[in-house]
Design a protein around this motif. Structure first.
Motif, PDB file in Angstrom:
ATOM      1  N   ILE A   1      48.054  78.307  34.432  1.00  0.00           N
ATOM      2  CA  ILE A   1      48.287  76.867  34.259  1.00  0.00           C
ATOM      3  C   ILE A   1      47.706  76.362  32.940  1.00  0.00           C
ATOM      4  O   ILE A   1      48.379  75.650  32.186  1.00  0.00           O
ATOM      5  CB  ILE A   1      47.684  76.071  35.438  1.00  0.00           C
ATOM      6  CG1 ILE A   1      48.388  76.453  36.757  1.00  0.00           C
ATOM      7  CG2 ILE A   1      47.800  74.560  35.198  1.00  0.00           C
ATOM      8  CD1 ILE A   1      47.741  75.858  37.998  1.00  0.00           C
TER       9      ILE A   1
ATOM     10  N   VAL B   1      44.625  71.580  36.989  1.00  0.00           N
ATOM     11  CA  VAL B   1      45.587  70.532  36.622  1.00  0.00           C
ATOM     12  C   VAL B   1      44.953  69.540  35.645  1.00  0.00           C
ATOM     13  O   VAL B   1      45.560  69.163  34.630  1.00  0.00           O
ATOM     14  CB  VAL B   1      46.086  69.801  37.886  1.00  0.00           C
ATOM     15  CG1 VAL B   1      46.859  68.531  37.510  1.00  0.00           C
ATOM     16  CG2 VAL B   1      46.970  70.726  38.721  1.00  0.00           C
TER      17      VAL B   1
ATOM     18  N   ALA C   1      44.501  71.127  32.230  1.00  0.00           N
ATOM     19  CA  ALA C   1      45.802  71.257  31.569  1.00  0.00           C
ATOM     20  C   ALA C   1      46.225  69.920  30.971  1.00  0.00           C
ATOM     21  O   ALA C   1      46.767  69.858  29.851  1.00  0.00           O
ATOM     22  CB  ALA C   1      46.850  71.753  32.565  1.00  0.00           C
ATOM     23  N   TYR C   2      45.960  68.845  31.665  1.00  0.00           N
ATOM     24  CA  TYR C   2      46.278  67.502  31.161  1.00  0.00           C
ATOM     25  C   TYR C   2      45.348  67.121  30.008  1.00  0.00           C
ATOM     26  O   TYR C   2      45.786  66.605  28.973  1.00  0.00           O
ATOM     27  CB  TYR C   2      46.159  66.504  32.308  1.00  0.00           C
ATOM     28  CG  TYR C   2      46.517  65.081  31.954  1.00  0.00           C
ATOM     29  CD1 TYR C   2      47.707  64.770  31.297  1.00  0.00           C
ATOM     30  CD2 TYR C   2      45.658  64.036  32.299  1.00  0.00           C
ATOM     31  CE1 TYR C   2      48.031  63.457  30.982  1.00  0.00           C
ATOM     32  CE2 TYR C   2      45.976  62.717  31.990  1.00  0.00           C
ATOM     33  CZ  TYR C   2      47.153  62.434  31.334  1.00  0.00           C
ATOM     34  OH  TYR C   2      47.472  61.133  31.014  1.00  0.00           O
TER      35      TYR C   2
ATOM     36  N   ASN D   1      46.365  68.689  26.830  1.00  0.00           N
ATOM     37  CA  ASN D   1      47.756  68.376  26.453  1.00  0.00           C
ATOM     38  C   ASN D   1      48.725  69.517  26.750  1.00  0.00           C
ATOM     39  O   ASN D   1      49.797  69.599  26.139  1.00  0.00           O
ATOM     40  CB  ASN D   1      47.850  67.975  24.976  1.00  0.00           C
ATOM     41  CG  ASN D   1      47.085  66.706  24.674  1.00  0.00           C
ATOM     42  OD1 ASN D   1      47.160  65.738  25.428  1.00  0.00           O
ATOM     43  ND2 ASN D   1      46.315  66.721  23.590  1.00  0.00           N
TER      44      ASN D   1
ATOM     45  N   TYR E   1      49.743  69.895  29.961  1.00  0.00           N
ATOM     46  CA  TYR E   1      50.592  69.096  30.841  1.00  0.00           C
ATOM     47  C   TYR E   1      50.862  67.753  30.173  1.00  0.00           C
ATOM     48  O   TYR E   1      49.931  67.087  29.689  1.00  0.00           O
ATOM     49  CB  TYR E   1      49.899  68.835  32.178  1.00  0.00           C
ATOM     50  CG  TYR E   1      50.107  69.894  33.241  1.00  0.00           C
ATOM     51  CD1 TYR E   1      50.651  71.141  32.942  1.00  0.00           C
ATOM     52  CD2 TYR E   1      49.751  69.638  34.563  1.00  0.00           C
ATOM     53  CE1 TYR E   1      50.829  72.100  33.913  1.00  0.00           C
ATOM     54  CE2 TYR E   1      49.927  70.591  35.557  1.00  0.00           C
ATOM     55  CZ  TYR E   1      50.464  71.822  35.225  1.00  0.00           C
ATOM     56  OH  TYR E   1      50.636  72.764  36.192  1.00  0.00           O
ATOM     57  N   SER E   2      52.116  67.356  30.154  1.00  0.00           N
ATOM     58  CA  SER E   2      52.467  66.021  29.690  1.00  0.00           C
ATOM     59  C   SER E   2      52.081  65.002  30.765  1.00  0.00           C
ATOM     60  O   SER E   2      51.709  65.373  31.884  1.00  0.00           O
ATOM     61  CB  SER E   2      53.970  65.931  29.430  1.00  0.00           C
ATOM     62  OG  SER E   2      54.676  66.069  30.662  1.00  0.00           O
TER      63      SER E   2
ATOM     64  N   ASN F   1      54.289  65.736  33.703  1.00  0.00           N
ATOM     65  CA  ASN F   1      53.861  66.932  34.444  1.00  0.00           C
ATOM     66  C   ASN F   1      52.636  66.638  35.290  1.00  0.00           C
ATOM     67  O   ASN F   1      52.538  67.068  36.448  1.00  0.00           O
ATOM     68  CB  ASN F   1      53.536  68.073  33.483  1.00  0.00           C
ATOM     69  CG  ASN F   1      54.717  68.568  32.692  1.00  0.00           C
ATOM     70  OD1 ASN F   1      54.583  68.958  31.531  1.00  0.00           O
ATOM     71  ND2 ASN F   1      55.889  68.571  33.303  1.00  0.00           N
ATOM     72  N   TYR F   2      51.702  65.901  34.696  1.00  0.00           N
ATOM     73  CA  TYR F   2      50.454  65.599  35.388  1.00  0.00           C
ATOM     74  C   TYR F   2      50.706  64.713  36.606  1.00  0.00           C
ATOM     75  O   TYR F   2      50.209  65.000  37.709  1.00  0.00           O
ATOM     76  CB  TYR F   2      49.496  64.904  34.419  1.00  0.00           C
ATOM     77  CG  TYR F   2      48.216  64.422  35.064  1.00  0.00           C
ATOM     78  CD1 TYR F   2      47.244  65.321  35.488  1.00  0.00           C
ATOM     79  CD2 TYR F   2      48.000  63.055  35.264  1.00  0.00           C
ATOM     80  CE1 TYR F   2      46.069  64.862  36.079  1.00  0.00           C
ATOM     81  CE2 TYR F   2      46.831  62.595  35.851  1.00  0.00           C
ATOM     82  CZ  TYR F   2      45.874  63.511  36.265  1.00  0.00           C
ATOM     83  OH  TYR F   2      44.730  63.068  36.867  1.00  0.00           O
TER      84      TYR F   2
ATOM     85  N   GLN G   1      53.400  64.389  38.287  1.00  0.00           N
ATOM     86  CA  GLN G   1      54.129  65.156  39.296  1.00  0.00           C
ATOM     87  C   GLN G   1      53.172  66.059  40.080  1.00  0.00           C
ATOM     88  O   GLN G   1      53.260  66.154  41.307  1.00  0.00           O
ATOM     89  CB  GLN G   1      55.213  66.015  38.642  1.00  0.00           C
ATOM     90  CG  GLN G   1      55.992  66.862  39.637  1.00  0.00           C
ATOM     91  CD  GLN G   1      57.052  67.725  38.982  1.00  0.00           C
ATOM     92  OE1 GLN G   1      57.446  67.476  37.836  1.00  0.00           O
ATOM     93  NE2 GLN G   1      57.521  68.740  39.700  1.00  0.00           N
ATOM     94  N   ALA G   2      52.244  66.716  39.375  1.00  0.00           N
ATOM     95  CA  ALA G   2      51.285  67.597  40.038  1.00  0.00           C
ATOM     96  C   ALA G   2      50.413  66.819  41.010  1.00  0.00           C
ATOM     97  O   ALA G   2      50.168  67.260  42.146  1.00  0.00           O
ATOM     98  CB  ALA G   2      50.425  68.315  39.002  1.00  0.00           C
TER      99      ALA G   2
END
Length: 361
Positions: A65, A170, A173-174, A177, A179-180, A183-184, A186-187
């Protein structure tokens, strides 16, 4: 809960997971702070027993991830034979040691975290007990929001640990950057839906166990197989059954089971196969059909669409593959705890009384 028991802790998991998710900033904040202040390039996860199994999955999360180097270790093995960076190219402040200890009393985890902090590495512990010994030997402490479990086997603590570790991945990842914003969100939405529907996981796992309990508790041996992100789930299933039901239980990566152990198959052995949404899925189904030629005690645990019968559990909720390890653990908890109860084992009592693994509280 009305009484202290493993089963009651298991049935309490939907509430506990939702509560942990709702209060997630408590354990997110100290973890994010380490990444904000340091250019972390490698994460080492440490734990024993249930915590080690979680560490293996956590390492998978952070590699797949976040895209960062990550490894799960047994603390004593690391202390005696490994080092944080064999390439000698990373600075100490670029390496994060993460200790996982629900009780905070695991001797081996305390030792490795104490040494890491003294050596100048970044350190954090995930623990339920904020006054435990391990909290004295790390830079940061993250509260494991599972509540204290007063029985030897840990069930609610494991699923809460896994939820925490996934949320950490998660969030990082956010933060980095990877995860956009889309994406964030949604997760986070997926996690929210998952914990809100976890009572379905409990009911379907309990019903599945009741359908199959007679053959399961009368097995000569049990094998647990899986692959990808769920290899750690294999280890947790093996541990839970071994410590509560106390039937010889062995875990294998699914392909490796065919390299020798298949020669021991008999019709009194039970095979559990975790069908994860990974590249090995079709191979898993192929193995399943072959294994059924040797024993009818083959059980598929999945949420993917395929032909099933009463021996299998096909969950009706469909979380992403990184949340699935939390769900796939529950059938093994029922095999272990309900199975033990059905054959007269009191899981509230630890028959091994020598204090080898933990400090006395």
């Amino acid at each position: 809960m009305d009484e202290v028991s493993v089963l009651n802790y298991m049935y309490d998991q939907p509430r506990a997971l939702k509560s942990a998710f709702d209060q997630r900033e408590i354990f997110i904040t100290p973890f994010i702070e380490l990444f904000a202040k340091n250019n972390i390039k490698k994460v080492l996860f440490f734990g024993s027993g249930t915590s080690y199994n979680a560490a293996i999955i956590a390492a998978h999360y952070f590699k797949q991830i976040v895209g960062i180097d990550a490894v799960g270790y047994y603390p004593t093995v690391f202390k005696n034979y490994e080092k944080a960076d064999w390439t000698n190219t990373l600075k100490k402040e670029e390496i994060l040691f993460v200790g996982i200890s629900q009780s905070g009393t695991s001797i081996s985890t305390i030792d490795v975290m104490k040494k890491a902090k003294n050596d100048g590495y970044q350190t954090i512990v995930l623990t339920e007990n904020l006054e435990s010994e391990i909290t004295n030997h790390t830079d940061k402490v993250a509260h494991l929001l599972c509540g204290k479990e007063l029985t030897p086997p840990e069930t609610r603590g494991y699923t809460a640990t896994m939820l925490t570790l996934y949320i950490w991945a998660v969030e990082i990842a956010y933060f980095k950057n990877i995860y956009s914003e889309t994406n964030y969100k949604q997760a986070i939405s997926e996690i929210d839906d998952f914990v809100k529907n976890f009572d379905i996981v409990i009911k379907e796992s309990s019903d599945w166990y009741e359908r199959n309990k007679i053959t399961i508790v009368n097995s000569d041996r049990i094998y647990v197989m899986g692959y990808g992100v769920d290899f750690g789930s294999v280890l947790e299933g093996m541990l839970k059954i071994g410590e509560m039901l106390r039937i010889p239980t062995i875990g294998y990566e699914i392909e490796e089971y065919s390299h020798g152990p298949t020669m021991a198959i008999t019709n009194r052995q039970t095979l559990f196969m975790i069908g994860s949404d990974e590249i090995e899925w079709e191979r898993c189904l192929q193995f399943r059909e072959v294994f059924k030629k040797y024993t009818n005690r083959v059980h598929l645990i999945t949420c993917k669409e395929t032909q099933i019968d009463d021996r299998d559990i096909q969950f009706t909720i469909h979380p992403n593959k990184y949340l699935c390890p939390i769900m796939y653990t529950i059938p093994f908890q029922f095999v272990a705890a309900k199975g033990a109860k059905d054959i007269g084992i009191d899981t509230n009592i630890n028959p091994f009384v020598e204090p080898l693994a933990h400090l006395e509280e």
